[in-house]
Design an enzyme around this catalytic site. Structure first.
Site, PDB file in Angstrom:
ATOM      1  N   MET A  61       0.819  -1.206   0.000  1.00 45.70           N
ATOM      2  CA  MET A  61       0.000   0.000   0.000  1.00 45.70           C
ATOM      3  C   MET A  61       0.856   1.261   0.000  1.00 45.70           C
ATOM      4  O   MET A  61       2.024   1.231   0.373  1.00 45.70           O
ATOM      5  CB  MET A  61      -0.923   0.020   1.225  1.00 45.70           C
ATOM      6  CG  MET A  61      -0.170   0.078   2.545  1.00 45.70           C
ATOM      7  SD  MET A  61      -1.230   0.486   3.946  1.00 45.70           S
ATOM      8  CE  MET A  61      -1.613   2.196   3.591  1.00 45.70           C
ATOM      9  N   CYS A  62       0.234   2.359  -0.416  1.00 46.70           N
ATOM     10  CA  CYS A  62       0.856   3.677  -0.370  1.00 46.70           C
ATOM     11  C   CYS A  62      -0.266   4.697  -0.157  1.00 46.70           C
ATOM     12  O   CYS A  62      -1.287   4.371   0.431  1.00 46.70           O
ATOM     13  CB  CYS A  62       1.659   3.958  -1.646  1.00 46.70           C
ATOM     14  SG  CYS A  62       0.651   4.036  -3.146  1.00 46.70           S
ATOM     15  N   ARG A  63      -0.093   5.897  -0.650  1.00 45.23           N
ATOM     16  CA  ARG A  63      -1.127   6.915  -0.472  1.00 45.23           C
ATOM     17  C   ARG A  63      -2.329   6.667  -1.393  1.00 45.23           C
ATOM     18  O   ARG A  63      -3.472   6.719  -0.970  1.00 45.23           O
ATOM     19  CB  ARG A  63      -0.554   8.309  -0.737  1.00 45.23           C
ATOM     20  CG  ARG A  63      -1.576   9.418  -0.589  1.00 45.23           C
ATOM     21  CD  ARG A  63      -0.933  10.789  -0.775  1.00 45.23           C
ATOM     22  NE  ARG A  63      -1.941  11.829  -0.630  1.00 45.23           N
ATOM     23  CZ  ARG A  63      -2.634  12.341  -1.638  1.00 45.23           C
ATOM     24  NH1 ARG A  63      -2.444  11.902  -2.874  1.00 45.23           N
ATOM     25  NH2 ARG A  63      -3.525  13.289  -1.431  1.00 45.23           N
ATOM     26  N   ILE A  90      -4.099   4.481   1.207  1.00 47.12           N
ATOM     27  CA  ILE A  90      -4.622   4.928   2.493  1.00 47.12           C
ATOM     28  C   ILE A  90      -5.689   6.011   2.315  1.00 47.12           C
ATOM     29  O   ILE A  90      -6.557   6.186   3.167  1.00 47.12           O
ATOM     30  CB  ILE A  90      -3.484   5.393   3.431  1.00 47.12           C
ATOM     31  CG1 ILE A  90      -3.964   5.369   4.888  1.00 47.12           C
ATOM     32  CG2 ILE A  90      -2.930   6.744   3.006  1.00 47.12           C
ATOM     33  CD1 ILE A  90      -2.874   5.354   5.922  1.00 47.12           C
TER      34      ILE A  90
END
Length: 104
Positions: A61-63, A90
């Protein structure tokens, strides 16, 4: 590339399923808000592959899902086959699961 929705990730977390969550954002982003995953910033993903499980599913995951997609492409070129990109990152988690989460 295999993907997973924030709803599916929440189900995995709630059910206690055995998987690894890897967050490829930067330290300052992780400090602001995180889901408890292993922090491995994208720039160091290929030198820290020993931190990534090969024997169970790994959600990256990342932004927003873009950096995690890049990380997955790099890792798959190294032979990883158990990776899932968190759709929307996120930001989607904050919008759909936990609106109290601080995002930027």
């Amino acid at each position: 590339m295999k993907e997973i929705s924030v709803q599916d990730l929440k189900q995995k977390l709630d059910s206690g399923e055995d998987f690894q969550l890897v967050d490829v954002r930067e330290d300052f982003e992780y400090e602001m808000s995180n889901l408890g995953g292993t922090l491995i910033p994208l720039g160091g993903i290929l030198i820290e592959t020993e931190k990534i499980a090969t024997d169970k599913p790994v959600v990256v995951m990342c932004r927003s899902g873009k950096r995690s997609a890049v990380a997955i492409m790099q890792l798959e070129s190294q032979g990883f086959v158990n990776l899932y990109n968190l759709q929307g990152g996120i930001t989607a988690w904050a919008q759909e699961i936990d609106p109290s989460l601080q995002v930027y």
